[in-house]
Design a protein around this motif. Structure first.
Motif, PDB file in Angstrom:
ATOM      1  N   TYR A 180     -12.901   0.881  -6.812  1.00 53.62           N
ATOM      2  CA  TYR A 180     -11.935   1.563  -5.958  1.00 53.62           C
ATOM      3  C   TYR A 180     -10.791   2.155  -6.767  1.00 53.62           C
ATOM      4  O   TYR A 180     -10.455   3.346  -6.633  1.00 53.62           O
ATOM      5  N   PHE A 181     -10.208   1.350  -7.651  1.00 55.84           N
ATOM      6  CA  PHE A 181      -8.999   1.803  -8.348  1.00 55.84           C
ATOM      7  C   PHE A 181      -9.277   2.884  -9.392  1.00 55.84           C
ATOM      8  O   PHE A 181      -8.401   3.677  -9.713  1.00 55.84           O
ATOM      9  N   LYS A 182     -10.504   2.932  -9.903  1.00 57.06           N
ATOM     10  CA  LYS A 182     -10.772   4.005 -10.869  1.00 57.06           C
ATOM     11  C   LYS A 182     -10.801   5.352 -10.149  1.00 57.06           C
ATOM     12  O   LYS A 182     -10.453   6.390 -10.737  1.00 57.06           O
ATOM     13  N   GLN A 183     -11.201   5.339  -8.863  1.00 55.75           N
ATOM     14  CA  GLN A 183     -11.128   6.576  -8.080  1.00 55.75           C
ATOM     15  C   GLN A 183      -9.676   6.960  -7.825  1.00 55.75           C
ATOM     16  O   GLN A 183      -9.303   8.137  -7.931  1.00 55.75           O
ATOM     17  N   VAL A 184      -8.871   5.952  -7.503  1.00 57.80           N
ATOM     18  CA  VAL A 184      -7.441   6.199  -7.299  1.00 57.80           C
ATOM     19  C   VAL A 184      -6.827   6.764  -8.580  1.00 57.80           C
ATOM     20  O   VAL A 184      -6.079   7.760  -8.553  1.00 57.80           O
ATOM     21  N   ALA A 185      -7.152   6.125  -9.725  1.00 59.57           N
ATOM     22  CA  ALA A 185      -6.593   6.566 -11.009  1.00 59.57           C
ATOM     23  C   ALA A 185      -7.021   7.997 -11.325  1.00 59.57           C
ATOM     24  O   ALA A 185      -6.206   8.815 -11.778  1.00 59.57           O
ATOM     25  N   ASN A 238       0.832  -1.207   0.000  1.00 70.11           N
ATOM     26  CA  ASN A 238       0.000   0.000   0.000  1.00 70.11           C
ATOM     27  C   ASN A 238       0.866   1.256   0.000  1.00 70.11           C
ATOM     28  O   ASN A 238       0.526   2.257  -0.632  1.00 70.11           O
ATOM     29  N   SER A 239       2.005   1.193   0.712  1.00 70.69           N
ATOM     30  CA  SER A 239       2.924   2.331   0.734  1.00 70.69           C
ATOM     31  C   SER A 239       3.485   2.602  -0.647  1.00 70.69           C
ATOM     32  O   SER A 239       3.585   3.759  -1.076  1.00 70.69           O
ATOM     33  N   ILE A 240       3.862   1.541  -1.342  1.00 72.48           N
ATOM     34  CA  ILE A 240       4.411   1.680  -2.691  1.00 72.48           C
ATOM     35  C   ILE A 240       3.358   2.246  -3.641  1.00 72.48           C
ATOM     36  O   ILE A 240       3.633   3.124  -4.464  1.00 72.48           O
ATOM     37  N   LEU A 241       2.132   1.744  -3.522  1.00 69.75           N
ATOM     38  CA  LEU A 241       1.056   2.213  -4.393  1.00 69.75           C
ATOM     39  C   LEU A 241       0.574   3.612  -4.024  1.00 69.75           C
ATOM     40  O   LEU A 241       0.025   4.335  -4.860  1.00 69.75           O
ATOM     41  N   GLY A 242       0.769   3.966  -2.750  1.00 71.92           N
ATOM     42  CA  GLY A 242       0.234   5.241  -2.294  1.00 71.92           C
ATOM     43  C   GLY A 242      -1.187   5.124  -1.793  1.00 71.92           C
ATOM     44  O   GLY A 242      -1.942   6.098  -1.765  1.00 71.92           O
ATOM     45  N   ILE A 243      -1.565   3.902  -1.374  1.00 68.95           N
ATOM     46  CA  ILE A 243      -2.915   3.650  -0.849  1.00 68.95           C
ATOM     47  C   ILE A 243      -2.908   3.959   0.653  1.00 68.95           C
ATOM     48  O   ILE A 243      -2.026   3.506   1.383  1.00 68.95           O
ATOM     49  N   PRO A 244      -3.870   4.706   1.172  1.00 62.08           N
ATOM     50  CA  PRO A 244      -3.868   5.060   2.598  1.00 62.08           C
ATOM     51  C   PRO A 244      -4.093   3.857   3.504  1.00 62.08           C
ATOM     52  O   PRO A 244      -4.719   2.872   3.117  1.00 62.08           O
ATOM     53  N   ASP A 245      -3.569   3.956   4.724  1.00 63.33           N
ATOM     54  CA  ASP A 245      -3.668   2.853   5.684  1.00 63.33           C
ATOM     55  C   ASP A 245      -5.109   2.429   5.932  1.00 63.33           C
ATOM     56  O   ASP A 245      -5.396   1.243   6.139  1.00 63.33           O
ATOM     57  N   GLU A 246      -6.016   3.402   5.917  1.00 65.52           N
ATOM     58  CA  GLU A 246      -7.414   3.065   6.238  1.00 65.52           C
ATOM     59  C   GLU A 246      -8.076   2.200   5.175  1.00 65.52           C
ATOM     60  O   GLU A 246      -9.167   1.651   5.399  1.00 65.52           O
ATOM     61  N   ALA A 247      -7.429   2.044   4.030  1.00 65.43           N
ATOM     62  CA  ALA A 247      -7.978   1.180   2.982  1.00 65.43           C
ATOM     63  C   ALA A 247      -7.559  -0.275   3.165  1.00 65.43           C
ATOM     64  O   ALA A 247      -7.924  -1.121   2.355  1.00 65.43           O
ATOM     65  N   ALA A 290      -5.482  13.695 -11.884  1.00 64.52           N
ATOM     66  CA  ALA A 290      -5.729  15.102 -11.574  1.00 64.52           C
ATOM     67  C   ALA A 290      -4.578  15.698 -10.767  1.00 64.52           C
ATOM     68  O   ALA A 290      -4.167  16.846 -10.994  1.00 64.52           O
ATOM     69  N   ASN A 291      -4.061  14.892  -9.840  1.00 69.06           N
ATOM     70  CA  ASN A 291      -2.990  15.363  -8.951  1.00 69.06           C
ATOM     71  C   ASN A 291      -1.948  14.250  -8.771  1.00 69.06           C
ATOM     72  O   ASN A 291      -1.967  13.540  -7.756  1.00 69.06           O
ATOM     73  N   PRO A 292      -1.067  14.089  -9.740  1.00 69.83           N
ATOM     74  CA  PRO A 292      -0.058  13.017  -9.652  1.00 69.83           C
ATOM     75  C   PRO A 292       0.827  13.198  -8.420  1.00 69.83           C
ATOM     76  O   PRO A 292       1.171  14.323  -8.045  1.00 69.83           O
ATOM     77  N   THR A 293       1.164  12.076  -7.790  1.00 66.36           N
ATOM     78  CA  THR A 293       2.070  12.079  -6.644  1.00 66.36           C
ATOM     79  C   THR A 293       3.216  11.115  -6.935  1.00 66.36           C
ATOM     80  O   THR A 293       3.252  10.472  -7.988  1.00 66.36           O
ATOM     81  N   ASP A 294       4.131  11.020  -5.985  1.00 67.47           N
ATOM     82  CA  ASP A 294       5.329  10.208  -6.202  1.00 67.47           C
ATOM     83  C   ASP A 294       5.077   8.779  -5.728  1.00 67.47           C
ATOM     84  O   ASP A 294       5.601   8.350  -4.699  1.00 67.47           O
ATOM     85  N   ASP A 295       4.240   8.037  -6.467  1.00 69.25           N
ATOM     86  CA  ASP A 295       3.953   6.654  -6.096  1.00 69.25           C
ATOM     87  C   ASP A 295       3.616   5.842  -7.346  1.00 69.25           C
ATOM     88  O   ASP A 295       3.427   6.388  -8.434  1.00 69.25           O
ATOM     89  N   VAL A 296       3.536   4.537  -7.168  1.00 68.44           N
ATOM     90  CA  VAL A 296       3.286   3.643  -8.301  1.00 68.44           C
ATOM     91  C   VAL A 296       1.880   3.846  -8.858  1.00 68.44           C
ATOM     92  O   VAL A 296       1.654   3.696 -10.063  1.00 68.44           O
ATOM     93  N   ALA A 297       0.924   4.173  -7.993  1.00 70.42           N
ATOM     94  CA  ALA A 297      -0.446   4.406  -8.475  1.00 70.42           C
ATOM     95  C   ALA A 297      -0.470   5.521  -9.505  1.00 70.42           C
ATOM     96  O   ALA A 297      -1.210   5.450 -10.497  1.00 70.42           O
ATOM     97  N   SER A 298       0.336   6.553  -9.310  1.00 70.27           N
ATOM     98  CA  SER A 298       0.390   7.659 -10.272  1.00 70.27           C
ATOM     99  C   SER A 298       1.024   7.221 -11.584  1.00 70.27           C
ATOM    100  O   SER A 298       0.580   7.627 -12.668  1.00 70.27           O
ATOM    101  N   VAL A 299       2.057   6.403 -11.474  1.00 73.45           N
ATOM    102  CA  VAL A 299       2.718   5.898 -12.681  1.00 73.45           C
ATOM    103  C   VAL A 299       1.722   5.114 -13.534  1.00 73.45           C
ATOM    104  O   VAL A 299       1.625   5.308 -14.755  1.00 73.45           O
ATOM    105  N   ILE A 300       0.955   4.238 -12.895  1.00 72.87           N
ATOM    106  CA  ILE A 300      -0.004   3.413 -13.629  1.00 72.87           C
ATOM    107  C   ILE A 300      -1.135   4.280 -14.191  1.00 72.87           C
ATOM    108  O   ILE A 300      -1.528   4.132 -15.353  1.00 72.87           O
ATOM    109  N   ALA A 301      -1.650   5.177 -13.382  1.00 66.09           N
ATOM    110  CA  ALA A 301      -2.788   6.010 -13.810  1.00 66.09           C
ATOM    111  C   ALA A 301      -2.447   6.861 -15.027  1.00 66.09           C
ATOM    112  O   ALA A 301      -3.309   7.108 -15.877  1.00 66.09           O
ATOM    113  N   ASN A 302      -1.199   7.315 -15.107  1.00 68.49           N
ATOM    114  CA  ASN A 302      -0.794   8.199 -16.196  1.00 68.49           C
ATOM    115  C   ASN A 302       0.037   7.499 -17.261  1.00 68.49           C
ATOM    116  O   ASN A 302       0.665   8.159 -18.102  1.00 68.49           O
TER     117      ASN A 302
END
Length: 425
Positions: free
Chosen positions: A219-224, A165-174, A229-241
């Protein structure tokens, strides 16, 4: 002109390798795999209800086939009965099968390169402090449990999920959502892990897979969308873009990538960590050895992966008529790379049925081989090593407090319960 005599796998072994319950009986399945290596190292299974499939059970044969990714293609990842062909046409299966592990050249490398730099040692070292914090949290949690717990359920299944989750940038509460998704995706034959009955028909299985895929995509389409809209420094951003050939990758490929990273990075590491603690609880001399010499921890990590081989097999499909091991293989035949067998090959490993933290040369193939070598192997080694570095110095004693059990699966397996008793500093 003489014809090649087909080497056929004995029926009792062929039936076992397609039976999820057989792999829960560890000694029994390894006895059968040893028989394959000795008497039928590359042989064909002819089972009612299944397409013809071959099993490569020896280490060198597994490597040789994996190298020929032009001839032996990825696609369907695991052995499935013919009745389950309905799965291949479901949107759930299509989405879940669109991961880099199921792709072939030239598509495979294009998709692999999207995130490859993220999983190199130089990149993941930046996460070491975060991983160590997570590891200490779970070691402290273990210390708070009064000297007895189920290590798999309390520690092993949670720690790597929080890491990924840390690598993806997914919050702990998920975590509860991610846990439910990963467990339902890979443990469909084990009601203890999914909390649901095993599907009775291919249609039920397809419906379950579709439902999980749809929940994952919701869930992941919301993440994407957030990362676009606001890329961050994580794998989820790499995949989304991600773009290939100047075009964004499809929704199915986006979901497939997210799910591959989440599941491959979770269950396999959880299985290896839990199996290592199981093995050390049974072998106090091995625990003492690695505690006395922490430089053995990298050896312990590789031995845990070899010992567990959490991905029992992967399937390849012959692209054309060919020969291998003196056998004629028809175009379309499935070839099962039985990693679980290769990691016990007596011709490669000294005392392969012994768990040794100081095994000097450990060329285990638990991370696969060839172009499909696990993208996250460096991450897995690092996070396992950090957990052992934090846990082992604090263990004063360790023993089993009951009988561990294994998952009901013939594909992605490992322990599902490791009851232990311990004293911690």
């Amino acid at each position: 002109m003489s014809q090649t005599v087909v080497d056929r796998i004995p029926d009792h072994i062929a039936r076992a390798v397609v039976d999820p319950h057989a792999f829960a009986e560890w000694d029994g399945i390894h006895t059968m795999l040893a028989e394959l290596r000795r008497d039928h190292p590359f042989a064909r299974a002819d089972l009612d209800g299944y397409e013809t499939f071959w099993i490569a059970s020896r280490y060198e044969d597994i490597q040789a086939i994996a190298k020929r990714n032009d001839l032996f293609l990825s696609g369907v990842a695991q052995i499935m009965p013919l009745a389950d062909v309905v799965l291949e046409h479901s949107i759930g299966f299509q989405a879940l099968s669109r991961g880099v592990v199921t792709m072939n050249a030239p598509e495979h490398m294009k998709y692999r390169l999207l995130t490859q730099n993220w999983f190199q040692p130089k990149s993941i070292r930046g996460f070491e402090t975060r991983f160590r914090q997570i590891a200490r949290r779970y070691v402290d949690h273990m210390a708070s449990l009064g000297g007895e717990c189920d290590f798999f359920k309390e520690i092993a299944v949670h720690y790597p999920l929080m890491v990924i989750n840390s690598i993806l940038g997914i919050p702990d509460e998920a975590e509860p959502l991610m846990m439910r998704l990963t467990q339902n995706l890979v443990n469909i034959d084990d009601p203890e892990l999914t909390g649901e009955p095993v599907p009775k028909t291919p249609e039920e299985r397809a419906a379950r897979t579709r439902a999980v895929a749809e929940e994952a995509w919701d869930y992941f389409k919301q993440v994407a969308a957030e990362r676009r809209a606001n890329p961050t420094d994580d794998v989820a951003s790499v995949i989304a873009n991600a773009r290939i050939g100047g075009q964004p990758i499809s929704d199915i490929d986006t979901l497939g990538y997210y799910v591959t990273v989440a599941t491959a990075g979770h269950d396999t590491t959880a299985a290896s960590v839990a199996a290592a603690i199981w093995a050390l609880a049974e072998r106090p001399e091995q625990l003492a050895k690695v505690q006395a010499d922490p430089s053995l921890i990298p050896n312990l990590v590789d031995e845990a992966v070899r010992w567990t081989t959490p991905i029992y097999h992967f399937v390849r499909t012959a692209a054309e008529d060919t020969e291998f091991g003196g056998q004629h293989i028809a175009k379309g035949d499935r070839i099962v790379l039985m990693y679980l067998s290769g990691n016990r090959d007596e011709d490669v490993f000294d005392d392969p049925f012994e768990f040794r933290v100081d095994r000097p040369v450990n060329r285990q193939i638990g991370f696969g081989y060839g172009v499909h070598l696990c993208l996250g192997q460096h991450l897995a080694r690092m996070e396992m090593g950090i957990l052992f570095e934090e846990l082992l110095p604090r263990l004063k004693s360790l023993e089993l407090a009951g009988t561990p059990t294994r998952k009901i699966t013939n594909f992605l397996g490992g322990p599902k319960s490791v009851p232990i008793r311990y004293e911690m500093a």
